[in-house]
Enzyme design. Structure first.
Site, short mmCIF file in Angstrom:
data_model
loop_
_atom_site.label_atom_id
_atom_site.label_comp_id
_atom_site.label_asym_id
_atom_site.label_seq_id
_atom_site.Cartn_x
_atom_site.Cartn_y
_atom_site.Cartn_z
CG ASN A 213 28.90 -5.82 2.82
OD1 ASN A 213 28.30 -6.62 3.52
ND2 ASN A 213 28.35 -4.70 2.41
CG ASP A 282 22.21 -3.24 3.08
OD1 ASP A 282 22.50 -2.24 2.41
OD2 ASP A 282 22.03 -4.38 2.60
N PRO A 308 22.36 4.83 6.08
CG PRO A 308 23.63 6.79 5.83
CD PRO A 308 23.42 5.61 6.74
CG ASP A 309 20.46 3.17 -0.64
OD1 ASP A 309 21.19 3.77 -1.47
OD2 ASP A 309 19.99 2.04 -0.84
CB ILE A 310 25.51 6.38 -0.29
CG1 ILE A 310 25.98 6.05 1.12
CG2 ILE A 310 26.28 7.57 -0.87
CD1 ILE A 310 27.36 5.43 1.19
CG PHE A 326 28.31 -1.40 -9.69
CD1 PHE A 326 28.46 -0.11 -10.17
CD2 PHE A 326 29.03 -2.43 -10.30
CE1 PHE A 326 29.32 0.16 -11.22
CE2 PHE A 326 29.89 -2.17 -11.35
CZ PHE A 326 30.04 -0.87 -11.81
O1 C5P Z 1 20.48 -3.40 -3.33
P1 C5P Z 1 21.51 -2.46 -2.86
O2 C5P Z 1 20.92 -1.38 -2.01
O3 C5P Z 1 22.65 -3.15 -2.18
O4 C5P Z 1 22.07 -1.73 -4.18
C1 C5P Z 1 23.41 -1.65 -4.50
C2 C5P Z 1 23.78 -0.29 -5.02
O5 C5P Z 1 23.46 0.73 -4.07
C3 C5P Z 1 25.28 -0.15 -5.22
O6 C5P Z 1 25.48 0.77 -6.26
C4 C5P Z 1 25.75 0.39 -3.89
O7 C5P Z 1 27.00 1.06 -3.99
C5 C5P Z 1 24.63 1.32 -3.51
N1 C5P Z 1 24.41 1.45 -2.05
C6 C5P Z 1 24.66 2.65 -1.42
N2 C5P Z 1 24.41 2.79 -0.09
C7 C5P Z 1 23.91 1.76 0.63
C8 C5P Z 1 23.65 0.53 0.00
C9 C5P Z 1 23.92 0.40 -1.35
O8 C5P Z 1 25.12 3.60 -2.07
N3 C5P Z 1 23.68 1.92 1.93
#
Ligand code: C5P
Length: 407
Positions: A213, A282, A308-310, A326
């Site tokens: 990104n 993603d 994974p969505d952290i 964010f």
């Molecule tokens: O909509 P999105 O999932 O991109 O949301 C962005 C927020 O989620 C940001 O704070 C980003 O650092 C966090 N995020 C994350 N892990 C992911 C995708 C997004 O921690 N895989």
């Protein structure tokens, strides 16, 4: 440019003693003035053998004082007058000899007397040959100054004017300014443990290629710095950026989203506040090749699987830290941010238009919390970070026991 006068209204007395690093003090005086400080210079007799008071007078636009017996101070009390209205005294460079004098409260020249008679805090930036720095007397003296509550900035290690290499060089002016700015910040997060994710992740396709990104990491690094300045213990989990590591922040460098996830999860039980600023990919490449893919005349198919969505993984834990997300959007910032905050179950989200923020030194955050929307005025990313931290300290109730402040 989002240049902020970080020291506006601060009155600093800058003292120079007799070391070769005195030439750098001219740069330091300039940098302090550029940050908005009012700078009054005092030099020792030895310092004026290395650099002319005229130079410092020209840079600061104020008379430079060198003697106790200077009759330009009306009441003949230069040693008291000059430090009375100051917010901070900084001695840079501070020689081994001057440090020894400070330990004993000696007051045999104007600068030493000002140090003894001062009401404000004192920072010293030692500068000397490495053997002088390592001398047991100097070690003892510096420890004594620390015990007396004097702030010791540096020294740094590297090439020395005498031709040797080692510890003892004066910290660079930019580092000294950074340290002064940091010292003046209110300690709103004293003792809190902060984790910041920053920068992009990189998902390999083969040995030499990958997807990523666009993210400079600047907003995340600014938050790490602002949190450090607010007295927190800060860990920065960072993807690849071209940014210098902030001092007094522990940095964990990662490449992929999975590595970022693991680095965050490992530390989350010891975290009070998480700022998820990273631009996490993603998806990762499912059919990743170990070796470089060779060019053919056929097409090529990449297969993706979700990362994974952290932030979500942290926020949905039992007893999570206070989570700040964010949202970088290219349109409808507020609506998307509000929806994202609900979906990720986080108390606060900071949103911005990517067109405004990407690669820029400035930003314009919109904060969305339980109470609604708060727009920050456009300013440097560091200023946005400081405002965000002020906002967080109004919402965040420490659930976990604070640990002693790092500085
Ligand atoms: O909509 P999105 O999932 O991109 O949301 C962005 C927020 O989620 C940001 O704070 C980003 O650092 C966090 N995020 C994350 N892990 C992911 C995708 C997004 O921690 N895989």
């Amino acid at each position: 440019m989002g240049q902020m006068a970080e020291l506006a209204g601060k009155r600093i007395l800058l003292g120079l003693t007799g070391g070769i690093a005195a030439y750098k003090a001219a740069d330091l005086a300039r940098a302090l003035i550029k940050e908005g400080a009012d700078v009054q210079v005092v030099m020792t007799e030895a310092a004026i053998r290395f650099i002319s008071p005229v130079s410092l007078q020209a840079l600061t636009g104020k008379p430079v004082y060198t003697s106790m017996w200077d009759d330009r101070i009306g009441n003949g009390m230069a040693h008291i007058e000059l430090s009375r209205d100051r917010d901070l005294m900084v001695v840079a460079p501070a020689t081994a000899d001057f440090i020894a004098k400070l330990v004993h409260g000696a007051a045999d020249d104007l600068l030493a007397t000002l140090c003894v008679a001062r009401e404000c805090p004192l920072m010293v930036a030692p500068a000397m040959n490495r053997q002088m720095w390592e001398n047991p007397a100097t070690r003892r003296n510096v420890n004594q100054l620390r015990d007396d509550g004097i702030i010791i900035e540096g020294p740094a290690s590297g090439d020395q004017a005498c031709g040797e290499i080692g510890m003892g060089r004066m910290s660079e002016p930019a580092q000294i300014v950074d340290s002064i700015v940091s010292w003046f910040q209110p300690k709103l997060l004293a003792g809190a443990r902060i984790l910041v994710t920053a920068g992009p992740t990189f998902e390999p396709i083969d040995a030499v290629r990958g997807i990523t990104n666009l993210s400079s990491g600047r907003m995340g690094y600014a938050i790490a710095r602002a949190a450090r300045d607010a007295g927190a213990h800060v860990t920065l989990v960072s993807g690849r950026t071209g940014l210098a590591t902030p001092t007094n922040v522990s940095v964990v460098n990662i490449v992929t989203a999975q590595e970022m996830h693991d680095a965050v999860m490992e530390r989350i039980a010891q975290t009070d506040i998480l700022f998820a600023v990273a631009a996490v990919a993603d998806y990762r490449v499912k059919n990743r090749q170990q070796h470089k893919i060779k060019k053919t005349h056929q097409g090529l198919q990449l297969e993706f699987e979700p990362n994974p969505d952290i932030l979500e993984a942290v926020a949905t834990q039992d007893n999570p830290p206070f989570c700040v997300g964010f949202a970088a959007e290219s349109r409808d910032v507020e609506a998307y941010a509000t929806e994202k905050r609900r979906r990720k179950k986080i108390p606060l989200i900071a949103a911005n238009l990517v067109q405004e923020a990407l690669g820029s030194d400035e930003n314009e955050l919109i904060l969305v919390d339980d109470e609604g929307t708060h727009r920050l005025p456009r300013s440097s990313k560091l200023d946005q970070a400081r405002r965000l931290i002020r906002h967080v300290t109004r919402l965040y109730k420490p659930a976990r026991k604070p640990v002693a402040s790092p500085r």
